[in-house]
Design a protein around this motif. Sequence first.
Motif, PDB file in Angstrom:
ATOM      1  N   SER A  98       0.992  -7.000  -1.327  1.00 57.53           N
ATOM      2  CA  SER A  98       0.550  -8.556  -1.525  1.00 57.53           C
ATOM      3  C   SER A  98       1.598  -8.113  -3.672  1.00 57.53           C
ATOM      4  O   SER A  98       2.379  -8.982  -3.607  1.00 57.53           O
ATOM      5  CB  SER A  98      -0.335  -9.107  -0.843  1.00 57.53           C
ATOM      6  OG  SER A  98      -0.306 -10.490  -2.039  1.00 57.53           O
ATOM      7  N   VAL A 123      -2.315 -16.776  -0.090  1.00 59.51           N
ATOM      8  CA  VAL A 123      -3.343 -17.617  -0.049  1.00 59.51           C
ATOM      9  C   VAL A 123      -3.429 -17.396  -1.940  1.00 59.51           C
ATOM     10  O   VAL A 123      -4.400 -18.883  -3.328  1.00 59.51           O
ATOM     11  CB  VAL A 123      -4.391 -18.362   0.644  1.00 59.51           C
ATOM     12  CG1 VAL A 123      -4.890 -16.222  -0.005  1.00 59.51           C
ATOM     13  CG2 VAL A 123      -5.256 -18.488   0.835  1.00 59.51           C
ATOM     14  N   ASP A 169      -6.590 -15.955   7.514  1.00 58.56           N
ATOM     15  CA  ASP A 169      -6.083 -14.523   7.536  1.00 58.56           C
ATOM     16  C   ASP A 169      -8.031 -14.505   7.262  1.00 58.56           C
ATOM     17  O   ASP A 169      -8.671 -14.907   6.172  1.00 58.56           O
ATOM     18  CB  ASP A 169      -5.961 -13.684   6.672  1.00 58.56           C
ATOM     19  CG  ASP A 169      -4.669 -12.423   6.980  1.00 58.56           C
ATOM     20  OD1 ASP A 169      -5.181 -12.355   8.610  1.00 58.56           O
ATOM     21  OD2 ASP A 169      -3.949 -12.115   6.912  1.00 58.56           O
ATOM     22  N   TYR A 223      -3.873  -1.264  -4.617  1.00 61.05           N
ATOM     23  CA  TYR A 223      -3.230  -2.500  -4.790  1.00 61.05           C
ATOM     24  C   TYR A 223      -4.150  -3.893  -4.080  1.00 61.05           C
ATOM     25  O   TYR A 223      -5.218  -3.149  -4.054  1.00 61.05           O
ATOM     26  CB  TYR A 223      -1.903  -2.379  -3.401  1.00 61.05           C
ATOM     27  CG  TYR A 223      -2.682  -2.407  -1.660  1.00 61.05           C
ATOM     28  CD1 TYR A 223      -3.167  -1.466  -1.517  1.00 61.05           C
ATOM     29  CD2 TYR A 223      -1.454  -3.320  -1.448  1.00 61.05           C
ATOM     30  CE1 TYR A 223      -4.197  -2.047  -0.248  1.00 61.05           C
ATOM     31  CE2 TYR A 223      -1.970  -3.454   0.431  1.00 61.05           C
ATOM     32  CZ  TYR A 223      -3.289  -3.442   0.121  1.00 61.05           C
ATOM     33  OH  TYR A 223      -4.152  -3.140   2.007  1.00 61.05           O
ATOM     34  N   GLU A 224      -3.625  -4.680  -3.659  1.00 62.05           N
ATOM     35  CA  GLU A 224      -3.838  -6.224  -3.852  1.00 62.05           C
ATOM     36  C   GLU A 224      -5.130  -5.928  -3.109  1.00 62.05           C
ATOM     37  O   GLU A 224      -6.154  -6.888  -2.566  1.00 62.05           O
ATOM     38  CB  GLU A 224      -3.163  -7.539  -3.278  1.00 62.05           C
ATOM     39  CG  GLU A 224      -3.991  -8.598  -3.254  1.00 62.05           C
ATOM     40  CD  GLU A 224      -4.201  -9.091  -4.577  1.00 62.05           C
ATOM     41  OE1 GLU A 224      -3.971  -9.021  -5.238  1.00 62.05           O
ATOM     42  OE2 GLU A 224      -5.349 -10.308  -4.615  1.00 62.05           O
ATOM     43  N   CYS A 228      -9.557  -7.116  -1.783  1.00 65.72           N
ATOM     44  CA  CYS A 228      -9.610  -7.426  -0.741  1.00 65.72           C
ATOM     45  C   CYS A 228     -10.584  -6.979  -0.126  1.00 65.72           C
ATOM     46  O   CYS A 228     -11.628  -7.542   0.001  1.00 65.72           O
ATOM     47  CB  CYS A 228      -8.978  -8.229   0.689  1.00 65.72           C
ATOM     48  SG  CYS A 228      -7.410  -8.953  -0.288  1.00 65.72           S
ATOM     49  N   GLU A 279      -2.717  -1.963   4.485  1.00 70.65           N
ATOM     50  CA  GLU A 279      -2.981  -2.319   6.328  1.00 70.65           C
ATOM     51  C   GLU A 279      -2.684  -1.607   7.181  1.00 70.65           C
ATOM     52  O   GLU A 279      -2.999  -0.830   7.852  1.00 70.65           O
ATOM     53  CB  GLU A 279      -3.101  -3.704   6.417  1.00 70.65           C
ATOM     54  CG  GLU A 279      -3.784  -5.015   5.349  1.00 70.65           C
ATOM     55  CD  GLU A 279      -3.311  -4.866   4.251  1.00 70.65           C
ATOM     56  OE1 GLU A 279      -2.067  -4.173   3.780  1.00 70.65           O
ATOM     57  OE2 GLU A 279      -3.801  -5.942   3.426  1.00 70.65           O
ATOM     58  N   TRP A 297      -7.524  -7.133   9.418  1.00 67.40           N
ATOM     59  CA  TRP A 297      -6.615  -8.362   9.391  1.00 67.40           C
ATOM     60  C   TRP A 297      -6.844  -8.718  10.789  1.00 67.40           C
ATOM     61  O   TRP A 297      -6.221  -7.507  11.582  1.00 67.40           O
ATOM     62  CB  TRP A 297      -5.917  -8.860   8.469  1.00 67.40           C
ATOM     63  CG  TRP A 297      -6.404  -8.894   7.384  1.00 67.40           C
ATOM     64  CD1 TRP A 297      -5.581  -7.802   6.644  1.00 67.40           C
ATOM     65  CD2 TRP A 297      -6.514  -9.097   5.633  1.00 67.40           C
ATOM     66  NE1 TRP A 297      -5.342  -7.519   5.234  1.00 67.40           N
ATOM     67  CE2 TRP A 297      -6.713  -9.214   5.326  1.00 67.40           C
ATOM     68  CE3 TRP A 297      -8.106 -10.282   5.903  1.00 67.40           C
ATOM     69  CZ2 TRP A 297      -6.828  -8.941   3.731  1.00 67.40           C
ATOM     70  CZ3 TRP A 297      -8.380 -10.939   4.713  1.00 67.40           C
ATOM     71  CH2 TRP A 297      -7.710 -10.523   3.390  1.00 67.40           C
ATOM     72  N   GLY A 334      -4.092 -15.490   3.768  1.00 73.00           N
ATOM     73  CA  GLY A 334      -3.430 -16.251   4.199  1.00 73.00           C
ATOM     74  C   GLY A 334      -2.415 -16.218   3.722  1.00 73.00           C
ATOM     75  O   GLY A 334      -2.406 -16.066   2.513  1.00 73.00           O
ATOM     76  N   TRP A 335      -1.414 -17.349   3.810  1.00 75.22           N
ATOM     77  CA  TRP A 335       0.064 -17.063   4.146  1.00 75.22           C
ATOM     78  C   TRP A 335       0.880 -17.868   4.342  1.00 75.22           C
ATOM     79  O   TRP A 335       0.295 -19.061   4.725  1.00 75.22           O
ATOM     80  CB  TRP A 335       0.988 -15.756   4.633  1.00 75.22           C
ATOM     81  CG  TRP A 335       0.712 -14.347   4.025  1.00 75.22           C
ATOM     82  CD1 TRP A 335      -0.293 -13.327   4.439  1.00 75.22           C
ATOM     83  CD2 TRP A 335       1.172 -13.970   2.739  1.00 75.22           C
ATOM     84  NE1 TRP A 335      -0.391 -13.142   3.471  1.00 75.22           N
ATOM     85  CE2 TRP A 335       0.394 -12.577   2.327  1.00 75.22           C
ATOM     86  CE3 TRP A 335       2.659 -13.738   1.704  1.00 75.22           C
ATOM     87  CZ2 TRP A 335       1.000 -11.787   2.099  1.00 75.22           C
ATOM     88  CZ3 TRP A 335       2.271 -13.142   1.008  1.00 75.22           C
ATOM     89  CH2 TRP A 335       1.631 -11.895   0.940  1.00 75.22           C
ATOM     90  N   ARG A 403     -11.315 -14.475  -3.619  1.00 69.92           N
ATOM     91  CA  ARG A 403     -11.070 -13.943  -4.463  1.00 69.92           C
ATOM     92  C   ARG A 403     -10.995 -14.828  -5.621  1.00 69.92           C
ATOM     93  O   ARG A 403     -10.853 -15.782  -5.635  1.00 69.92           O
ATOM     94  CB  ARG A 403      -9.589 -13.112  -4.094  1.00 69.92           C
ATOM     95  CG  ARG A 403      -9.790 -11.966  -3.446  1.00 69.92           C
ATOM     96  CD  ARG A 403      -8.134 -11.646  -3.093  1.00 69.92           C
ATOM     97  NE  ARG A 403      -7.881 -12.216  -2.210  1.00 69.92           N
ATOM     98  CZ  ARG A 403      -6.381 -12.350  -1.050  1.00 69.92           C
ATOM     99  NH1 ARG A 403      -5.236 -12.008  -1.588  1.00 69.92           N
ATOM    100  NH2 ARG A 403      -6.127 -12.283  -0.458  1.00 69.92           N
TER     101      ARG A 403
HETATM  102  C1  GLC Z   1      -2.958 -10.040   3.474  1.00 68.70           C
HETATM  103  C2  GLC Z   1      -3.655 -11.756   3.633  1.00 68.70           C
HETATM  104  C3  GLC Z   1      -3.478 -11.755   1.573  1.00 68.70           C
HETATM  105  C4  GLC Z   1      -3.806 -10.514   0.999  1.00 68.70           C
HETATM  106  C5  GLC Z   1      -3.245  -8.948   1.122  1.00 68.70           C
HETATM  107  C6  GLC Z   1      -3.871  -7.624   0.990  1.00 68.70           C
HETATM  108  O1  GLC Z   1      -1.798 -10.202   3.972  1.00 68.70           O
HETATM  109  O2  GLC Z   1      -2.974 -12.435   3.855  1.00 68.70           O
HETATM  110  O3  GLC Z   1      -4.554 -13.248   1.171  1.00 68.70           O
HETATM  111  O4  GLC Z   1      -3.489 -10.506  -0.276  1.00 68.70           O
HETATM  112  O5  GLC Z   1      -3.817  -9.137   3.042  1.00 68.70           O
HETATM  113  O6  GLC Z   1      -2.958  -6.772   1.215  1.00 68.70           O
END
Ligand code: GLC
Length: 448
Positions: A98, A123, A169, A223-224, A228, A279, A297, A334-335, A403
């Motif tokens: 992300s 999001v 998500d 990473y992002e 989470c 992921e 997710w 979420g997106w 977050r």
């Molecule tokens: C998923 C979530 C997103 C998040 C991402 C992190 O795609 O929907 O909100 O930033 O994972 O890997």
Amino acid sequence: MKHASVRLVAGVAGTLALVASLAVATAGTAGNQAQHAAKYPAPKVPGAAAIKAKYGGESITFIGDSVGGSHARDLALAKQFTKDTGIKVKVVPHPAASDASYSQLARVFSSKSSSFDVAMIDVVWPGAFAPYLVDLKPKLGKAAKQHAQGIVQNDTVDGKLVAMPWFGDFGILYYRTDLLRKYGYTAPPKTWTQLFAMAKKIQDGEQAANDKFYGFVFQGNSYEGLTCDALEWYESAGAGGFIDNGKVTIDNPKGARILDQFRAQIGKITPRDVTTYQEGEAHTAFVEGNAAFMRNWPYAYSIGQDPKSSKIVGKFSVTVLPHASGKSVGTVGGWQLAVNRFSKHVDASIEFVRYMTSAPVQKFNAITNTNVPTIPAVARDKAVVKANPYLKPEIASVMRVTRPANSLKAHYNEGSKAIYQGINQILNGRPASSVLPSIESKLERILR
Ligand code: GLC
């Protein structure tokens, strides 16, 4: 502005819980979704003739998804849209991480480029990207009313609807039902300590025949996704949410303890390189039968149930994530779909967004790709509930945590980077106490 932001965060979490709980009345067990998916056609575009008359022949570029089966989903929908409206759609998958996707869009926006028309936005980004996005309210304000209002509020910046909810998500735990039974467990773990112990026992047994097998996989890359996952560890250990009420709180003893506990598992009940997993690597390990537990997710459910990609069809289930001294939680993800302000095809793009975020398409996404609907009526649909077992009451009612996007605002990406880079160093071997102070001071500098 600040008060409004705080309210929006609470709104997203609250409404997602609502969307999920609305569906619980009819929640059933999962069927074989792969078969269902193959038979489920992309919905037709309502009012296509009028759209065609106005915009047929135009071409737009959509920066879409890349994880799991989502690119195939985007292509199927774009194809249907083109067939019905004559508007051509070039689908370009965004980078898997992300934050990398954020940087790509930020570059395009800062050069005022029209190289894409529609993009998926995370999001946590509406605040940062609002100045570069078309206000969708005049054309899609009415359609937005059917979506969960907390998400719509999160997509509304200074009164402008800068994006439409696309899918939701939240983090969940996947576990192998067959292996739990084989090793004498009657239920999935409630605490992280239980998960670590169960993962160890199952791994010790399974590795004898499969040296690729590990107990637990998650998103440990820098990473992002790590922001989470780590937020879930923190909140479930009563260690707060990194920034609470505008104050940086990440450097605290409970946080340090849970991070050190995770560090101690790396290479022990996880693959050593889980610190490079996003992921995709996590779900690949899980669906190939190489992991007992996975944090991911909801989208990964459809992959696990697809005999084309999965060796564990019918052998796994989902539940809430474990906790430490706090409660189980799931990070809100979420997106959204947004239109580039510099696009030369704004109206055709808006029609694409209208279609993609409509109820029939959300149903298609939920059934073929187990994406969380943002339209409560879709989340209540029987076929959707059957395909998406995370909508069951005991999972859907989990506490959602957000977050710190509304504290960090336009600097969210920079702040999250400080968090995930630091935590990745900890997972790679540095004691939490030697890293947390520098994350804390970086976040403080950003907030100042
Ligand atoms: C998923 C979530 C997103 C998040 C991402 C992190 O795609 O929907 O909100 O930033 O994972 O890997």
